[in-house]
Write an enzyme that holds these catalytic residues in place. Sequence first.
Site, mmCIF file in Angstrom:
data_model
loop_
_atom_site.group_PDB
_atom_site.id
_atom_site.type_symbol
_atom_site.label_atom_id
_atom_site.label_comp_id
_atom_site.label_asym_id
_atom_site.label_seq_id
_atom_site.Cartn_x
_atom_site.Cartn_y
_atom_site.Cartn_z
ATOM 1 N N LEU A 1 0.890 -1.078 -0.068
ATOM 2 C CA LEU A 1 0.076 -0.091 0.020
ATOM 3 C C LEU A 1 1.084 1.292 0.111
ATOM 4 C CD1 LEU A 1 -2.474 -0.979 2.809
ATOM 5 C CD2 LEU A 1 -3.057 -0.815 0.359
ATOM 6 N N GLU B 1 -10.043 0.850 8.103
ATOM 7 C CA GLU B 1 -9.813 -0.368 8.855
ATOM 8 C C GLU B 1 -8.401 0.020 9.599
ATOM 9 O OE1 GLU B 1 -9.309 -3.772 6.165
ATOM 10 O OE2 GLU B 1 -10.926 -3.375 5.030
ATOM 11 N N ARG C 1 3.807 -13.470 1.742
ATOM 12 C CA ARG C 1 3.943 -12.662 0.782
ATOM 13 C C ARG C 1 5.121 -12.856 -0.044
ATOM 14 N NH1 ARG C 1 3.865 -7.246 -0.595
ATOM 15 N NH2 ARG C 1 2.588 -6.324 1.081
ATOM 16 N N GLU D 1 -3.366 -10.633 8.029
ATOM 17 C CA GLU D 1 -2.140 -10.373 8.837
ATOM 18 C C GLU D 1 -2.053 -11.463 10.062
ATOM 19 O OE1 GLU D 1 -0.773 -8.105 7.341
ATOM 20 O OE2 GLU D 1 0.908 -7.269 8.510
ATOM 21 N N LYS E 1 -9.896 2.182 1.925
ATOM 22 C CA LYS E 1 -10.032 1.453 0.846
ATOM 23 C C LYS E 1 -11.233 1.606 0.093
ATOM 24 C CE LYS E 1 -8.010 -2.670 2.818
ATOM 25 N NZ LYS E 1 -8.451 -3.854 3.295
ATOM 26 N N LYS F 1 -0.066 6.269 7.984
ATOM 27 C CA LYS F 1 0.510 5.414 9.165
ATOM 28 C C LYS F 1 0.565 6.545 10.487
ATOM 29 C CE LYS F 1 3.810 2.522 8.231
ATOM 30 N NZ LYS F 1 4.266 1.293 8.170
ATOM 31 N N CYS G 1 33.438 -7.105 38.047
ATOM 32 C CA CYS G 1 34.558 -7.837 38.709
ATOM 33 C C CYS G 1 35.819 -7.761 37.950
ATOM 34 C CB CYS G 1 34.202 -9.086 38.356
ATOM 35 S SG CYS G 1 34.016 -9.890 37.169
ATOM 36 N N CYS H 1 30.604 -11.782 30.671
ATOM 37 C CA CYS H 1 31.735 -11.968 31.673
ATOM 38 C C CYS H 1 31.860 -13.446 31.825
ATOM 39 C CB CYS H 1 31.445 -11.062 32.792
ATOM 40 S SG CYS H 1 32.429 -11.439 34.236
ATOM 41 N N CYS I 1 31.945 -13.401 39.771
ATOM 42 C CA CYS I 1 31.340 -12.012 39.595
ATOM 43 C C CYS I 1 29.952 -11.741 40.234
ATOM 44 C CB CYS I 1 31.211 -11.906 37.974
ATOM 45 S SG CYS I 1 30.308 -10.455 37.399
#
Length: 672
Positions: free
Chosen positions: A84, A113, A136, A173, A288, A312, A409, A424, A430
Site C-alpha cells: 500500500l 480499517e 507474501r 495479517e 479502501k 501510518k 569484577c 563476563c 562476579c
Amino acid sequence: MIPKDIFARIERLRKEINRHNHLYYVEARPEISDFEFDAMLSDLEALEKKYPELKDSSSPTQRVGSDISKGFQQVKHRYPMLSLANTYSFDEVQDFHNRIAKSLSQPWQYVCELKYDGTAIGLTYKNGKLLRAVTRGDGVQGDDVTANVKTIRSIPLTLNGNDFPEEFEIRGEIFLPHAVFDEINQKRNEQGETPFANPRNAAAGTLKQLNPKIVAERKLDCLLYFMLGDSLPYDNHYQNLLKAKDWGFKVPDNIELCKTVEEITNFVDLWDKARRKLPYDTDGVVIKVNSYQQQNQLGYTAKTPRWAIAYKYKAEQVSTTLLSVDYQVGRTGAITPVANLEPVLLAGTTVKRASLHNADQMAILDLHIGDTVFVEKGGEIIPKIVGVDASLRAANSSAFEYITHCPECGTQLIRPDGEAKHYCPNQAGCPPQLKGRVIHFISRKAMDIDGLGEETVDLLFSKGLIKDMADLYDLTYEQLIDLDRFADKSVKNAIASIKQSTKMPFHKVLFGLGIRYVGETTARKLAMHFGLLEKLKEATFEQLIEVDEVGERIAQSIVTFFSDPKNIELIKRLEKAGLTLESESTEGNAATGVFRGQSVVISGTFNRISRDELKELVMQHGGKNTSSVSASTNLLIAGDKMGPAKLDKATKLGVKIISEDDFFELIKQPNT
Ligand code: IVH
C-alpha cells in the site's frame, strides 16, 4: 467395514470442535471448559486413528502440527500480493481523495480499517476447506506455510455455511497478541536466548519455523482484511468482509464505512488513542474504496492499488540528551548496555533509560557522550534509541567505546562466535552473576522460596552470609534475626520456606541451577530422561543431544557446566542439604515394567506432572497409551476434572481405575 454411524459421529465431532474453536479464538466467548474441549478432541483423535480411511487434512485434529520439518515450497500467487502507498498526513489523505474524485463519476464510499502490524498471509479455500497458505514473499511468489498456518486456531480449516465460492483467496495479517509475545520473550530471557525485538518480528519468525509443533506452541493469531476470487458473494469489500465473518473468519468489528475526508480523519483520530488498548499492535489505518467496480476503474500502479492508502501513525518519538551508558551484567554473565537519558515524557510515561541491546547496535548508532538522541516506543517493552542528531554534537565529544572488561569484577569480556552479546566469563566470582543465580534459584518457577526476595538476597550477600545457593541451607535463625529487615515471624517464615524447598522435585532443582540455555521445559525433559543428577552429570554430548528438545548448544552448555569442579562441589553441598536430585517417578531405578502388555488410558489433568510426561512414564514402564476407553482397555489413570462419560464407560466395562498417586505408588515397586 466402517460402522454406519461412525462417519456421522466423526462429522458431528468435527463440527462441534470447529464451533467451539471459533467461539474461543475468534469470538472470545467460550461455552465449554478447556477440559471438555480437550475431551472432544481426544475422542475425535481416537476415532480417526481407528478409522484412518476417514482422515481429513481439514479436521481440527490436524492443528497440532507434525514434527516433519522440511523447507518451504515456493508458490506463485494467483493474484500478486501488492503493498500500500503510505502517508503520514491528512493533507495527503485529502490528495488521495481528490485524485479519486477526478477519476470517478459516481459517488463512492471508503472502508476504514486498522492496519494490523504483523506479517501478511494469503489463504486459499476450495470447497470450504483451507487448501493453502502462502506468505507474501516478493509479492509474486511466496512460501507455502500451510502446515504452520493450520496450527493457528482462529483460522478456520473448514468454513461455516454453504454460500462461499468454490475457490477464493482471503488475505490477512498473522500476528502475536501482546500477552503471548511477553510470555515468549520471558521464556527466551530465562533460557539465555536473545528476546524478539517486537511482536511483528516474533510473528514473522514463528511463521517461518520449520517445525509446526513449535509454531503451535507460539499461539499466533490472524485478522483478515481482503478477499479475492471470481465469484465473491458481493460486489464490494465491506459486505464481503462481513460475509467472511459468517464463514468463521476473524474480521475485527472496528471497520467503518466513510464518505468524506472528515469522516476518515475522525476514524484515524479516534483509533490513534483507542488502538493502545487493543491486545495487538497496529501502526495505522487503511483506507479502501469499497466498490470493486470502482476499484477496477481506479486501477493499480506497478506496486500499489490506486484505490487504497495507508495512513501510518507516527511512532511517538522525543529527543533528549544521552547522559551515560551503564553496562548490566545478568546472571548468565551477558552484558546489556543501557542508556541513561535526561528524563523526558513519552507516550504518557517518563523515560530515563533506553535499551541499547549490544555492541553492534551501539556502533551502528555511533553514539557520543552528550548526544541529542531520538527515543521511540515501539512494540518493545523498553524504549529504544532510534537515531542521533549529529548536527547538535559538540566538536570535541568522544564516541562511546564498548567496554572490554566486566564493570562489576574487572574480568576481560568474551564474545562467543555467532553471538551478539559480550559475556563476563567469571561465573564463580562476579557478584551480579552470583546474586543473579541465587535469585533465579529461589524464584517461583524454580525452588519457589517465597520467604526470601531479591532484596533479602542482596542483603545476605552484602553481610557475607551467602555466596551461593547452597549457603541458603546453612542459614540459621540467629544469623537472620540480627539483620535489619527481619523480625521473629519473617525469620521463621524464611527458614521454613528454605526447608520446604528441599522437597521440590528434581526438575525444579535442575532448572534452578541456572545452567545456560536450560529452561523449564528442557529441565523437565532432562530430569525425565536421565532420572538422576548423577547420570546427567556423566552424560556425554552425544547422549545429551538424543534428548527431546536438546540441541547442540544446550548439550554443550550442560557438558561445560558439569566439567567445572566448582559446580560439582556446589551440587555436593546441595545434595548434603537434602535436595532432591533424582526423579520421583523412576526413583533412579530402571523402568519397572508394571504395565507391560497393558493398554492404558490417561484422562483429566494432573498435579505432579503433565499429561505428556505421564504418557511417557506409562511407556517407560511397559504400557501402551490409547486415547479412548474400550473393551480392550486395561487401566484408566484418572486425573482431576475427568470427563464423566469416560469414567462412566470405564466403570461399565469394568476397567481398573487408578489415581495419580496410585500410579506413582505402582511404578515405585520393583518388577515382579
Ligand atoms: S489491504 C492491495 N488491509 O499492510 C491491498 N493491508 O503495506 C492489500 N496490512 O501487505 C492490503 N492491515 O500486510 C490491507 N487492514 C489492512 C491491513 C493491511 C495490515 C498490511 C498487509 C499489506 C501491507 C501493505
